[in-house]
Design an enzyme around this catalytic site. Structure first.
Site, PDB file in Angstrom:
ATOM      1  N   ARG A   1      -1.401  -9.191  13.039  1.00 21.72           N
ATOM      2  CA  ARG A   1      -1.851  -8.161  12.082  1.00 21.72           C
ATOM      3  C   ARG A   1      -2.614  -8.795  10.916  1.00 21.72           C
ATOM      4  O   ARG A   1      -3.610  -8.254  10.445  1.00 21.72           O
ATOM      5  CB  ARG A   1      -0.647  -7.369  11.556  1.00 21.72           C
ATOM      6  CG  ARG A   1      -0.095  -6.387  12.589  1.00 21.72           C
ATOM      7  CD  ARG A   1       1.306  -5.939  12.231  1.00 21.72           C
ATOM      8  NE  ARG A   1       1.372  -5.207  10.997  1.00 21.72           N
ATOM      9  CZ  ARG A   1       2.494  -5.099  10.259  1.00 21.72           C
ATOM     10  NH1 ARG A   1       3.609  -5.692  10.649  1.00 21.72           N
ATOM     11  NH2 ARG A   1       2.481  -4.386   9.151  1.00 21.72           N
TER      12      ARG A   1
ATOM     13  N   LYS B   1       0.841  -1.213   0.000  1.00 17.56           N
ATOM     14  CA  LYS B   1       0.000   0.000   0.000  1.00 17.56           C
ATOM     15  C   LYS B   1       0.871   1.255   0.000  1.00 17.56           C
ATOM     16  O   LYS B   1       0.618   2.197  -0.749  1.00 17.56           O
ATOM     17  CB  LYS B   1      -0.926   0.025   1.237  1.00 17.56           C
ATOM     18  CG  LYS B   1      -1.880  -1.151   1.316  1.00 17.56           C
ATOM     19  CD  LYS B   1      -2.800  -1.062   2.520  1.00 17.56           C
ATOM     20  CE  LYS B   1      -2.094  -1.160   3.854  1.00 17.56           C
ATOM     21  NZ  LYS B   1      -1.443  -2.480   4.090  1.00 17.56           N
TER      22      LYS B   1
ATOM     23  N   ARG C   1      11.431  -6.500   5.425  1.00 13.91           N
ATOM     24  CA  ARG C   1      11.327  -5.021   5.334  1.00 13.91           C
ATOM     25  C   ARG C   1      12.272  -4.344   6.328  1.00 13.91           C
ATOM     26  O   ARG C   1      12.358  -4.712   7.494  1.00 13.91           O
ATOM     27  CB  ARG C   1       9.899  -4.561   5.612  1.00 13.91           C
ATOM     28  CG  ARG C   1       9.794  -3.032   5.633  1.00 13.91           C
ATOM     29  CD  ARG C   1       8.398  -2.531   5.533  1.00 13.91           C
ATOM     30  NE  ARG C   1       7.514  -3.064   6.542  1.00 13.91           N
ATOM     31  CZ  ARG C   1       6.200  -2.869   6.558  1.00 13.91           C
ATOM     32  NH1 ARG C   1       5.644  -2.140   5.599  1.00 13.91           N
ATOM     33  NH2 ARG C   1       5.449  -3.377   7.503  1.00 13.91           N
TER      34      ARG C   1
ATOM     35  N   ARG D   1      10.852  -2.718  11.559  1.00 11.24           N
ATOM     36  CA  ARG D   1       9.725  -2.146  12.290  1.00 11.24           C
ATOM     37  C   ARG D   1       9.359  -3.067  13.443  1.00 11.24           C
ATOM     38  O   ARG D   1       9.341  -4.281  13.273  1.00 11.24           O
ATOM     39  CB  ARG D   1       8.530  -1.991  11.335  1.00 11.24           C
ATOM     40  CG  ARG D   1       8.158  -0.548  11.078  1.00 11.24           C
ATOM     41  CD  ARG D   1       7.170  -0.385   9.977  1.00 11.24           C
ATOM     42  NE  ARG D   1       5.843  -0.949  10.250  1.00 11.24           N
ATOM     43  CZ  ARG D   1       4.793  -0.798   9.457  1.00 11.24           C
ATOM     44  NH1 ARG D   1       4.917  -0.101   8.337  1.00 11.24           N
ATOM     45  NH2 ARG D   1       3.639  -1.334   9.751  1.00 11.24           N
TER      46      ARG D   1
ATOM     47  N   ARG E   1     -10.248   0.986   7.940  1.00 12.87           N
ATOM     48  CA  ARG E   1      -9.902  -0.393   8.292  1.00 12.87           C
ATOM     49  C   ARG E   1     -11.013  -1.102   9.030  1.00 12.87           C
ATOM     50  O   ARG E   1     -10.862  -2.269   9.381  1.00 12.87           O
ATOM     51  CB  ARG E   1      -8.682  -0.375   9.205  1.00 12.87           C
ATOM     52  CG  ARG E   1      -7.364  -0.556   8.471  1.00 12.87           C
ATOM     53  CD  ARG E   1      -6.271  -0.172   9.442  1.00 12.87           C
ATOM     54  NE  ARG E   1      -5.145  -1.025   9.376  1.00 12.87           N
ATOM     55  CZ  ARG E   1      -3.985  -0.670   8.813  1.00 12.87           C
ATOM     56  NH1 ARG E   1      -3.844   0.488   8.213  1.00 12.87           N
ATOM     57  NH2 ARG E   1      -2.972  -1.474   8.835  1.00 12.87           N
TER      58      ARG E   1
END
Ligand code: AP5
Length: 215
Positions: free
Chosen positions: A167, A8, A122, A156, A83
């Site tokens: 998540r 996203k 990531r 992160r 969301r």
């Protein structure tokens, strides 16, 4: 819209540049508030670190305030919002007050095993905010210099495996139903495969959104 790691942020930033409009990412705004040590950031911290959603009223106030303060006259891209159905309804109210409506909802689709692979790889730069995949860096180790600004990259906090699992579950149970909610409304839902090279996904997105604008 799309699950964690769908791209996203990666695609939203490119789309915003192409369209010449701002992109508002609730995740980025919350992380910025945490860095700045604001009350909002402190309130959001425990939800984010647990992989849970920040309460709807907090997010809706944040979006309302952001849209009031921004130059959004040529439109905007919302990344990671809404969301929940409550957020989607709240967004509808905010837009109605502004005399605006959504042009499209993008559903970026990526299989779960690829999401897990992307999130574990990531790395983010705490200085300039650049987002990398470990494959684009010398190694996946934290502290490797960011190719943009040389600060040490980090993982992160919510990209650790146990939080990623939560998540993904939160996405399936609380956010995916919002797609059905939009599908039952008059806002077009544009499903786009999010796999393959970043440039290819962006090409697909532009093509699908342009088709939508012409019909
Ligand atoms: P947020 O930051 O929005 O996290 P997210 O939705 O989990 O999404 P991500 O940022 O993890 O992934 P992305 O889809 O943007 O992928 P990216 O482009 O980075 O939210 C974080 C938290 O804040 C939430 O858990 C919640 O607590 C809270 N929050 C935020 N909004 C909220 C809201 N509205 N309501 C309530 N709470 C809210 O890409 C991922 C990786 O893949 C990168 O390394 C990238 O380089 C790589 N990549 C991208 N595209 C490709 C490709 N095509 N091929 C290979 N690799 C790729």
């Amino acid at each position: 819209m799309g699950p964690p790691g769908a791209g996203k942020g990666t695609q939203g930033a490119r789309l915003a540049e192409w369209l010449g409009v701002p992109r508002f990412s609730t995740g980025d705004m919350l992380r910025e508030a945490r860095r700045a040590g604001t009350e909002l950031g402190e309130r959001a911290r425990r939800y984010m670190d647990a992989g849970e959603l920040v309460p709807d009223e907090v997010i809706l106030d944040l979006i309302d305030e952001t849209l009031r303060g921004a130059d959004a006259s040529r439109g905007f891209i919302l990344d990671g919002f809404p969301r929940t159905e409550t957020q989607a309804e709240g967004l509808g109210d905010v837009l109605a007050r502004r005399g605006e409506s959504l042009d499209a909802v993008v559903d970026l689709q990526v299989p779960e095993e690829e999401l897990v692979r992307r999130l574990s790889a990531r790395r983010v730069c705490p200085e300039c905010g650049a987002v990398w995949s470990a494959e684009e860096l010398e190694s996946g180790e934290e502290g490797i210099p960011c190719p943009e600004c040389s600060a040490g990259v980090e993982q992160r906090e919510d990209d650790r495996p146990e939080t990623v699992r939560r998540r993904l579950e939160v996405y399936r149970t609380q956010t995916e139903p919002v797609l059905a909610w939009y599908a039952a409304s008059d806002v077009p839902v544009v499903a786009v495969p999010g796999t393959g090279p970043v440039s290819e996904v962006q090409r697909r997105l532009r093509e699908r959104l342009t088709e939508g604008a012409e019909t």
